[in-house]
Scaffold this active site. Structure first.
Site, PDB file in Angstrom:
ATOM      1  CG  ASP A  59      24.975 -20.089  10.360  1.00  0.00           C
ATOM      2  OD1 ASP A  59      24.505 -19.659   9.290  1.00  0.00           O
ATOM      3  OD2 ASP A  59      26.159 -20.460  10.481  1.00  0.00           O
ATOM      4  CG  ASP A 113      26.745 -23.293   4.802  1.00  0.00           C
ATOM      5  OD1 ASP A 113      25.988 -24.269   4.895  1.00  0.00           O
ATOM      6  OD2 ASP A 113      26.893 -22.642   3.757  1.00  0.00           O
ATOM      7  CG  ASP A 160      29.962 -20.458  11.785  1.00  0.00           C
ATOM      8  OD1 ASP A 160      28.865 -20.084  11.292  1.00  0.00           O
ATOM      9  OD2 ASP A 160      30.921 -20.799  11.084  1.00  0.00           O
TER      10      ASP A 160
END
Length: 265
Positions: free
Chosen positions: A13, A15, A207
């Site tokens: 991922d 961001d 996250d």
């Protein structure tokens, strides 16, 4: 536990993971990025960002032409032949029309309703990056302004149009039903195995709740400490193959690779 770099593929991922949640830098991860490149370990971006955002970022990371997953899995690019779009796709425009009809029942706004400057203001992106984030092909970013308990009804309304809702780090995303980061990763795994004649071991890092399908699909998973109110709970029995970081963003990204691959010198 130390994995070998030889047959590894990193799926990450952006961001709040490889990129800092606030200023989008990846300084803390740079040593590992260099090492992965030296060992020719594929780095597959798996993000809610658009292809228009990811392609220039791949260039800056030195991985131009690598497969990537955009728009939370609604867009999968298997080879470097893809060029960044210069305008939103017809499929995206149709999706926005569907959402417009639903605004008579629910309070929300999509990225298509804002200017580049407005998107830049509430995301922290530069004006150019905000413009790239609005060049969407298959999904829409939604700012939910209604009561949280109405999300279930919104999901049901979307399902009637063959659409689904997923939660990112800070926004909601509407995308075609049946798409997602897990399904997209499966496509890339099959593509890479076909090209190389063998399957690679996958290490996924993310996250947010939208990363869960990817983190459950990967052989090994790093759950980076995030900012989402919704916890990232994986339904995996092989808990020894899952690591939860103490740090956020690229510091957590580095921590996760240190754990599974041994720290850089």
């Amino acid at each position: 536990m130390v994995l070998s770099l030889d047959s590894l593929m990193i799926v990450t991922d952006l961001d709040g993971s490889l990129l800092d949640h606030h200023d989008y830098n990846w300084d803390a991860a740079s040593e590992w990025l260099t090492r992965l490149k030296q060992h020719q370990v594929p780095l597959v971006i798996c993000s809610s960002k658009t292809a228009a955002e990811i392609i220039p970022l791949q260039k800056r990371l030195g991985i131009t032409g690598a497969p990537f997953i955009a728009e939370n899995g609604a867009r999968v690019v298997l080879s470097g032949a893809h060029t960044a779009p210069t305008e939103p796709s017809d499929a995206y425009r149709a999706l926005c029309q569907t959402l417009k009809a639903l605004q008579s029942h629910f309070r929300f706004n999509g990225f298509h309703e804002f200017s580049d400057a407005e998107v830049a203001r509430f995301t922290g992106l530069t004006l150019a990056e905000a413009s790239q984030s609005r060049l969407r092909e298959a999904s829409e970013v939604v700012l939910w302004r209604d009561d949280e308990h109405r999300l279930a009804a919104f999901r049901s309304a979307l399902a009637k149009h063959n659409l689904a809702l997923t939660q990112g780090g800070r926004f909601w995303h509407v995308m075609p039903a049946g798409s997602g980061k897990g399904m997209a990763l499966e496509q890339i795994q099959q593509h890479v195995a076909q090209q190389e004649g063998k399957a690679r071991i996958t290490l996924g890092l993310g996250d947010g709740p939208n990363d869960i399908p990817m983190l459950e699909r990967a052989d090994y998973a790093v759950v980076i400490k995030g900012f989402s109110k919704t916890p990232v709970n994986l339904q995996r029995s092989d808990t020894q193959n899952v690591y939860h970081t103490a740090h956020v963003g690229p510091h957590g990204w580095r921590e996760g690779l240190d754990y599974f691959l041994a720290p850089t010198e």
